[in-house]
Design a protein around this motif. Structure first.
Motif, short mmCIF file in Angstrom:
data_model
loop_
_atom_site.label_atom_id
_atom_site.label_comp_id
_atom_site.label_asym_id
_atom_site.label_seq_id
_atom_site.Cartn_x
_atom_site.Cartn_y
_atom_site.Cartn_z
N ARG A 37 0.83 -1.20 0.00
CA ARG A 37 0.00 0.00 0.00
C ARG A 37 0.88 1.26 0.00
N HIS A 38 1.89 1.27 0.85
CA HIS A 38 2.76 2.44 0.90
C HIS A 38 3.55 2.62 -0.40
N LEU A 39 3.99 1.51 -0.93
CA LEU A 39 4.72 1.57 -2.19
C LEU A 39 3.84 2.17 -3.29
N ARG A 40 2.57 1.75 -3.28
CA ARG A 40 1.62 2.27 -4.27
C ARG A 40 1.40 3.76 -4.09
N ILE A 41 1.18 4.16 -2.85
CA ILE A 41 0.92 5.58 -2.58
C ILE A 41 2.11 6.45 -3.00
N PHE A 42 3.31 6.02 -2.62
CA PHE A 42 4.50 6.83 -2.94
C PHE A 42 4.79 6.83 -4.44
N SER A 43 4.57 5.68 -5.08
CA SER A 43 4.82 5.62 -6.53
C SER A 43 3.84 6.51 -7.28
N ALA A 44 2.60 6.55 -6.80
CA ALA A 44 1.58 7.36 -7.47
C ALA A 44 1.86 8.85 -7.31
N ALA A 45 2.59 9.22 -6.24
CA ALA A 45 2.86 10.64 -5.98
C ALA A 45 3.69 11.25 -7.09
N SER A 46 4.61 10.46 -7.64
CA SER A 46 5.42 11.02 -8.72
C SER A 46 4.92 10.51 -10.06
N HIS A 47 5.01 11.36 -11.05
CA HIS A 47 4.45 11.12 -12.37
C HIS A 47 5.40 11.80 -13.34
N PRO A 48 5.54 11.29 -14.57
CA PRO A 48 6.46 11.95 -15.50
C PRO A 48 6.28 13.47 -15.61
N SER A 49 5.03 13.95 -15.40
CA SER A 49 4.82 15.40 -15.51
C SER A 49 5.26 16.14 -14.25
N HIS A 50 5.35 15.45 -13.13
CA HIS A 50 5.88 16.06 -11.89
C HIS A 50 6.64 14.98 -11.12
N PRO A 51 7.84 14.68 -11.58
CA PRO A 51 8.58 13.52 -11.06
C PRO A 51 9.19 13.69 -9.67
N ALA A 52 9.15 14.91 -9.14
CA ALA A 52 9.85 15.14 -7.87
C ALA A 52 8.89 15.28 -6.69
N LYS A 53 7.76 14.60 -6.76
CA LYS A 53 6.75 14.77 -5.72
C LYS A 53 6.70 13.64 -4.70
N PHE A 54 7.67 12.75 -4.75
CA PHE A 54 7.68 11.70 -3.73
C PHE A 54 8.21 12.25 -2.40
N ARG A 170 13.72 32.21 -4.67
CA ARG A 170 13.23 31.47 -5.81
C ARG A 170 13.89 30.09 -5.82
N VAL A 171 13.10 29.08 -6.18
CA VAL A 171 13.63 27.73 -6.32
C VAL A 171 13.34 27.27 -7.75
N ASP A 172 14.38 26.92 -8.47
CA ASP A 172 14.19 26.40 -9.83
C ASP A 172 14.24 24.87 -9.77
N LYS A 173 13.07 24.27 -9.98
CA LYS A 173 13.03 22.82 -9.84
C LYS A 173 13.41 22.08 -11.11
N ARG A 174 13.64 22.81 -12.20
CA ARG A 174 13.91 22.13 -13.46
C ARG A 174 15.14 21.21 -13.44
N PRO A 175 16.25 21.63 -12.83
CA PRO A 175 17.41 20.72 -12.79
C PRO A 175 17.10 19.42 -12.03
N LEU A 176 16.22 19.53 -11.03
CA LEU A 176 15.88 18.36 -10.21
C LEU A 176 15.01 17.40 -11.01
N GLU A 177 14.03 17.98 -11.70
CA GLU A 177 13.14 17.14 -12.50
C GLU A 177 13.89 16.50 -13.67
N ALA A 178 14.81 17.27 -14.24
CA ALA A 178 15.60 16.72 -15.35
C ALA A 178 16.45 15.54 -14.87
N SER A 179 17.01 15.69 -13.69
CA SER A 179 17.83 14.63 -13.12
C SER A 179 17.01 13.36 -12.91
#
Ligand code: ARG
Length: 310
Positions: A37-54, A170-179
């Protein structure tokens, strides 16, 4: 095939063995049901369109000293397909060096007064610690990217009082998402740049908070040595803090001392900016998996109210 023998019953980097080891390890933490269940919840948090949401994971300077434990725990997440954004401090390492050079560390309200000499050493030490962590991860087959500038923009917090200390604007999240999209864990230091390009020092807890406000992750994890927050009188570990119900009372407790007060206030302010489903965990590096993948956890969970997951 590189075999890494060590702790957590041994993580191996060979393809199939690796999968089995990870699966076994995962299911040894709790019941199959809760872990899945936890694995599912955490995996669902991140998505290719917002990959840094775990998760945002803040690694305290002292935890960097337990490099193997730390690299194993982060590798574990990577192996199950979860990509936390990792931000580390380096305070103790910095103090060691500047004290050896005859500089006395100076703090006002928990913020390090950073003169040019201190910044010069801080920059060198933080970059070194960053590379050490990245190398330890890569050695375990976990891809990791040092991201040591270009994320945090800051103004001077109070130039007269703190000198070269930044307040993040300001926080630029693009380098993080790209990584993450490229399959590597982003590993950040807490240095910022002013609009003019002056490097400024930022308290790592505060930087982690600002990062979390921008990314809105499910979990904000503060790794410490003690593995949680503790009751000042009984010495017992605090299991869960529900801020909505407990904050005011807690802040009045005589045993809630300066440092803890500061942290609680920070957590509250942070969680107020995040969806109610986000929560903070304070945990040791070696118990991170148990905290994340079981219902009972292992450290201290801080959330706004009772409902953790909708
Ligand atoms: N695994 C769940 C989470 O990460 C619950 C953790 C509970 N932790 C605790 N210290 N009581 O959100």
């Amino acid at each position: 095939v590189q075999i890494v023998r060590r702790a957590v019953r041994g993580i191996q980097t060979a393809q199939q063995t690796d999968r089995d080891t990870i699966t076994r390890l995962l299911y040894s933490l709790g019941t199959k049901k809760e872990v899945e269940r936890h694995l599912r919840i955490f995996s669902a948090a991140s998505h290719p369109s917002h990959p840094a949401k775990f998760a945002v994971i803040k690694v305290g300077g002292a935890v960097l000293e337990q490099l193997d434990e730390l690299a194993l725990s982060l590798s574990f997440l990577y192996r199950v397909g979860l990509y936390p954004v990792v931000l580390h401090g380096g305070g103790p390492q910095l103090n060691d060096i500047i004290e050896r050079e005859g500089v006395v560390p100076d703090y006002i309200d928990g913020i390090r007064v950073t003169d040019a000499k201190t910044l010069q050493v801080a920059r060198r030490v933080f970059l070194e610690e960053n590379l050490k962590l990245v190398a330890a991860l890569e050695k375990l087959g976990t891809r990791a990217r040092p991201i040591t500038s270009g994320v945090f923009t800051a103004d001077y917090l109070d130039k007269d009082k703190y000198q070269l200390v930044g307040k993040i604007t300001r926080v630029d999240k693009r380098p993080l998402e790209a990584s993450i999209r490229a399959g590597a864990l982003p590993i950040l230091t807490s240095l910022a740049e002013s609009p003019e390009g002056q490097i400024l020092n930022v308290n790592a807890d505060i930087a982690a908070g600002e990062l979390a406000k921008e990314l809105e992750p499910m979990k904000i994890v503060f790794l410490n040595e003690k593995g949680g927050l503790f009751h000042g009188v009984t010495g017992e570990k605090l299991d869960i803090i529900n801020l909505d119900e407990e904050y005011d009372q807690l802040m009045k407790e005589p045993w809630v001392k300066y440092g803890t007060k500061l942290k609680l206030r920070e957590f509250k302010e942070l969680l107020e900016h995040l969806p109610r489903t986000s929560s903070v965990a304070v945990i040791s590096a070696s118990s991170l998996q148990k905290e994340l993948f079981t219902d009972s956890g292992a450290g201290t969970l801080i959330r706004r109210g009772y409902k953790l997951f909708k």
